[in-house]
Every structure is written in structure tokens, then in C-alpha cells.
Design an enzyme around this catalytic site. Structure first.
Site, PDB file in Angstrom:
ATOM      1  N   ASP A  45       0.871  -1.230  -0.004  1.00 38.30           N
ATOM      2  CA  ASP A  45      -0.072   0.045   0.085  1.00 38.30           C
ATOM      3  C   ASP A  45       0.967   1.285  -0.026  1.00 38.30           C
ATOM      4  O   ASP A  45       0.515   2.188   0.847  1.00 38.30           O
ATOM      5  CB  ASP A  45      -0.770   0.018   1.234  1.00 38.30           C
ATOM      6  CG  ASP A  45      -1.966  -0.965   1.041  1.00 38.30           C
ATOM      7  OD1 ASP A  45      -1.995  -2.055   0.363  1.00 38.30           O
ATOM      8  OD2 ASP A  45      -2.740  -1.226   2.062  1.00 38.30           O
ATOM      9  N   ASP A  83      -4.500  -0.757  -1.722  1.00 39.07           N
ATOM     10  CA  ASP A  83      -5.892  -0.842  -0.926  1.00 39.07           C
ATOM     11  C   ASP A  83      -6.723  -0.085  -1.990  1.00 39.07           C
ATOM     12  O   ASP A  83      -6.517   0.734  -2.817  1.00 39.07           O
ATOM     13  CB  ASP A  83      -5.558   0.183   0.239  1.00 39.07           C
ATOM     14  CG  ASP A  83      -6.471  -0.030   1.452  1.00 39.07           C
ATOM     15  OD1 ASP A  83      -7.060  -1.064   1.648  1.00 39.07           O
ATOM     16  OD2 ASP A  83      -7.010   0.830   2.028  1.00 39.07           O
ATOM     17  N   HIS A  85     -10.611   0.633  -2.607  1.00 41.15           N
ATOM     18  CA  HIS A  85     -11.970   0.515  -2.037  1.00 41.15           C
ATOM     19  C   HIS A  85     -13.049   1.092  -2.882  1.00 41.15           C
ATOM     20  O   HIS A  85     -12.782   2.151  -3.787  1.00 41.15           O
ATOM     21  CB  HIS A  85     -12.056   1.388  -0.546  1.00 41.15           C
ATOM     22  CG  HIS A  85     -11.295   0.896   0.368  1.00 41.15           C
ATOM     23  ND1 HIS A  85     -11.214  -0.447   0.896  1.00 41.15           N
ATOM     24  CD2 HIS A  85     -10.308   1.356   1.294  1.00 41.15           C
ATOM     25  CE1 HIS A  85     -10.478  -0.727   1.802  1.00 41.15           C
ATOM     26  NE2 HIS A  85      -9.900   0.266   2.182  1.00 41.15           N
ATOM     27  N   HIS A  89     -17.667   2.986   0.951  1.00 40.12           N
ATOM     28  CA  HIS A  89     -17.099   1.645   1.743  1.00 40.12           C
ATOM     29  C   HIS A  89     -17.520   1.630   3.099  1.00 40.12           C
ATOM     30  O   HIS A  89     -17.232   2.743   3.867  1.00 40.12           O
ATOM     31  CB  HIS A  89     -15.546   1.597   1.488  1.00 40.12           C
ATOM     32  CG  HIS A  89     -14.864   0.288   1.865  1.00 40.12           C
ATOM     33  ND1 HIS A  89     -14.167  -0.213   2.885  1.00 40.12           N
ATOM     34  CD2 HIS A  89     -14.958  -1.196   1.083  1.00 40.12           C
ATOM     35  CE1 HIS A  89     -13.886  -1.298   3.109  1.00 40.12           C
ATOM     36  NE2 HIS A  89     -14.127  -2.000   1.741  1.00 40.12           N
ATOM     37  N   HIS A 118     -10.429   7.143   1.694  1.00 37.48           N
ATOM     38  CA  HIS A 118      -9.025   6.800   1.113  1.00 37.48           C
ATOM     39  C   HIS A 118      -8.988   5.770  -0.069  1.00 37.48           C
ATOM     40  O   HIS A 118     -10.029   4.930  -0.002  1.00 37.48           O
ATOM     41  CB  HIS A 118      -8.128   6.589   2.312  1.00 37.48           C
ATOM     42  CG  HIS A 118      -8.463   4.931   3.110  1.00 37.48           C
ATOM     43  ND1 HIS A 118      -9.524   4.935   4.051  1.00 37.48           N
ATOM     44  CD2 HIS A 118      -7.940   4.031   2.784  1.00 37.48           C
ATOM     45  CE1 HIS A 118      -9.523   3.596   4.212  1.00 37.48           C
ATOM     46  NE2 HIS A 118      -8.640   2.760   3.369  1.00 37.48           N
ATOM     47  N   LYS A 143      -6.938  -5.145  -2.991  1.00 36.80           N
ATOM     48  CA  LYS A 143      -7.619  -5.573  -1.782  1.00 36.80           C
ATOM     49  C   LYS A 143      -8.732  -4.617  -1.344  1.00 36.80           C
ATOM     50  O   LYS A 143      -8.268  -3.362  -1.536  1.00 36.80           O
ATOM     51  CB  LYS A 143      -6.776  -6.071  -0.849  1.00 36.80           C
ATOM     52  CG  LYS A 143      -6.003  -5.080  -0.107  1.00 36.80           C
ATOM     53  CD  LYS A 143      -4.886  -5.499   0.545  1.00 36.80           C
ATOM     54  CE  LYS A 143      -4.006  -4.287   1.270  1.00 36.80           C
ATOM     55  NZ  LYS A 143      -4.892  -3.277   1.945  1.00 36.80           N
ATOM     56  N   CYS A 188      -2.110  -2.451   7.398  1.00 36.08           N
ATOM     57  CA  CYS A 188      -1.846  -3.796   6.379  1.00 36.08           C
ATOM     58  C   CYS A 188      -0.667  -4.459   6.474  1.00 36.08           C
ATOM     59  O   CYS A 188      -0.584  -5.620   6.107  1.00 36.08           O
ATOM     60  CB  CYS A 188      -2.025  -2.743   5.191  1.00 36.08           C
ATOM     61  SG  CYS A 188      -4.006  -2.159   4.970  1.00 36.08           S
TER      62      CYS A 188
HETATM   63  C1  VGL Z   1      -4.569   0.736   5.916  1.00 31.84           C
HETATM   64  C2  VGL Z   1      -5.946   1.859   7.260  1.00 31.84           C
HETATM   65  C3  VGL Z   1      -7.358   1.692   6.121  1.00 31.84           C
HETATM   66  C4  VGL Z   1      -3.175   0.221   5.391  1.00 31.84           C
HETATM   67  C5  VGL Z   1      -5.541   0.610   4.689  1.00 31.84           C
HETATM   68  O1  VGL Z   1      -2.758   0.373   4.298  1.00 31.84           O
HETATM   69  O2  VGL Z   1      -2.488   0.172   6.501  1.00 31.84           O
HETATM   70  N1  VGL Z   1      -4.810   1.244   7.065  1.00 31.84           N
HETATM   71  N2  VGL Z   1      -6.764   0.933   5.107  1.00 31.84           N
HETATM   72 ZN    ZN Z   2      -8.374   0.848   3.512  1.00 30.85          ZN
END
Ligand code: VGL
Ligand code: ZN
Length: 241
Positions: A45, A83, A85, A89, A118, A143, A188
Site C-alpha cells: 500500500d 488498498d 475501496h 466503503h 481513502h 484488496k 496492512c
Molecule cells: C490501511 C487503514 C485503512 C493500511 C488501509 O494500508 O495500512 N490502513 N486502510
Molecule cells: Zn483501507
């Protein structure tokens, strides 16, 4: 391949850990892990939303990029994750009336931290950092695309059962060891590392190639959980480039 551990264990039994550090020559400590064809780097990510100026910016998140670019050269197998979404979401605070970011709610699959919007599919915020330079990466895993289920982990969604296919991909490519880098350490990266262990991989988190969000003690808890699960905590200088 893991000379450092063997050396440390050998000395440790005789001299105890305190003495070790003083007598071991520095050269013996440096860069003792040489990634082989059974090793994969998972770059988690490294997306604009998590970088300075992003909607869920991780403090100093941009500092991981040069570290990751450097170590990635040592890995034949690299997987990137995004990430990814939907708008609206379930993990977004704006989806739940009266809720603010960083509050938690209970969902059918467990506790969910609510985040600022995000990494919405196809947006600039969801794009990988333009400063990442890993042209040889073989796979990008997206994901968190299910509107009703989050997925911090690159392996399994937060329902604990829906797979992204990553473990099967890595096993098909005869990968035995995974090394994790990216954002965020306590979400993540940690969830991916824990699932990597569950899938039977030897698992390393490269601490200085990650940065954390650290909300409500999440960073300390993540390291504790990872330690308990047998995840090894290393530095990028441990990897031979
Ligand atoms: C993440 C919070 C929400 C991450 C992703 O990549 O760690 N954290 N979505
Ligand atoms: Zn996320």
C-alpha cells in the site's frame, strides 16, 4: 543464508546477549540475509492516500520509498498491493452517520476502525507512489474492493475467509519466505504478516521500510502480535543488496 542468527545463537549460548554486541565485529552483523528465488518482497500500500498530503497520511510515509526501491533490487519476486475501496466503503467514517474517523464500530466480522475516505478505486489517491521504482514487480494485488468487508491483509479479507489468491500465487511460484515493507506497519503490514505466518511462510517485517499510523496503541500491539506469531523483525541493512 541466515548467518546472523546462527552466529548470534552460537555466541549467545556461551556469552549471553549483552556480551555479544561488544565482541561481534560489525561486518558479521551487516547484510546477512540474501534473498533467493524462494523469497518474495511484498510492498504494501505505498499509495498517495497514505503519503504526506494524502487523506490518510501516515507520518513520514514517504521515507519508506527510497528504502523499498533499494532493497527491491535484491528480490526476484516482488508483489505490490493496493488498498482499493469502493466509494461508500464500510470502513469509511462518512458511510456511518454520526461517526468520526478513528472511532470503531462492530461489524459482522468484528471490530472495524473507521477511516477518512481513502484509496477509492481509480482515483489519484489510490495510485501507487510515482516515486516507487520497481519495474520488475510481477503482481499487483488489489484488496478491500468488497464494499461491506475491509481487507487490511494482502492475503485474506477481514471476514477471515475470503482469499485474495496471494498465498496460492506465492506457493505456485515456490516462495517459502516473505519480506514485508510499506504502509502502514500496524494495519496492512501487520495483518499481512500475520496471515503470511498462517499460510506457512517464514515471515520478515523490514522495520525501517515501514511506517505506522499508531492509533489507540495499535503500533505496539501490532509488534507484540507479530512477535508472538513468529514474525521476524529486521532492518533493511540486514538484507544484502
Ligand atoms: C490501511 C487503514 C485503512 C493500511 C488501509 O494500508 O495500512 N490502513 N486502510
Ligand atoms: Zn483501507
Amino acid at each position: 543464508m541466515f548467518e546472523r542468527r546462527q552466529i548470534l545463537t552460537g555466541f549467545g549460548t556461551i556469552l549471553g546477549t549483552a556480551a555479544m554486541a561488544t565482541i561481534l565485529p560489525k561486518a558479521a552483523l551487516a547484510a546477512s540475509i540474501k534473498p533467493d528465488n524462494a523469497s518474495a518482497l511484498l510492498v504494501i500500500d505505498v499509495q498517495n492516500c497514505f503519503l504526506p498530503g494524502g487523506s490518510l497520511a501516515v507520518k513520514d510515509g514517504d521515507q519508506v520509498v527510497p528504502v523499498i526501491n533499494r532493497i527491491a533490487k535484491s528480490f526476484a519476486n516482488v508483489v505490490l498491493t493496493q488498498d482499493w475501496h469502493t466509494s461508500g466503503h464500510v470502513s469509511f467514517a462518512t458511510t456511518h452517520s454520526g461517526k468520526k474517523p478513528f472511532e470503531t464500530i462492530d461489524l459482522p466480522y468484528g471490530k472495524q476502525v473507521l477511516w477518512p475516505d481513502h484509496c477509492v478505486q481509480g482515483t489519484e489517491g489510490a495510485a501507487l507512489s510515482k516515486d516507487l521504482s520497481i519495474a520488475h514487480a510481477g503482481l499487483v494485488i488489489r484488496k478491500g474492493s468488497n464494499k461491506d468487508v475491509d481487507s487490511y491483509s494482502a492475503f485474506t479479507e477481514a471476514d477471515g475467509k475470503t482469499t485474495t489468491g496471494l498465498a496460492a500465487y506465492l506457493k505456485a511460484r515456490k516462495v517459502e519466505r516473505v519480506f514485508l515493507a510499506g504502509l502502514a506497519t500496524d494495519f496492512c503490514v501487520a495483518w499481512s504478516a500475520l496471515d503470511a505466518r498462517k499460510a506457512g511462510f517464514e515471515t520478515y517485517v523490514i522495520e525501517d521500510a515501514c511506517r505506522g499510523i499508531d492509533t489507540q496503541g495499535s503500533l505496539a500491539k501490532a509488534w507484540a502480535d507479530m512477535g508472538e506469531a513468529g514474525v521476524k523483525r529486521i532492518q533493511s541493512s540486514d538484507i544484502a543488496v
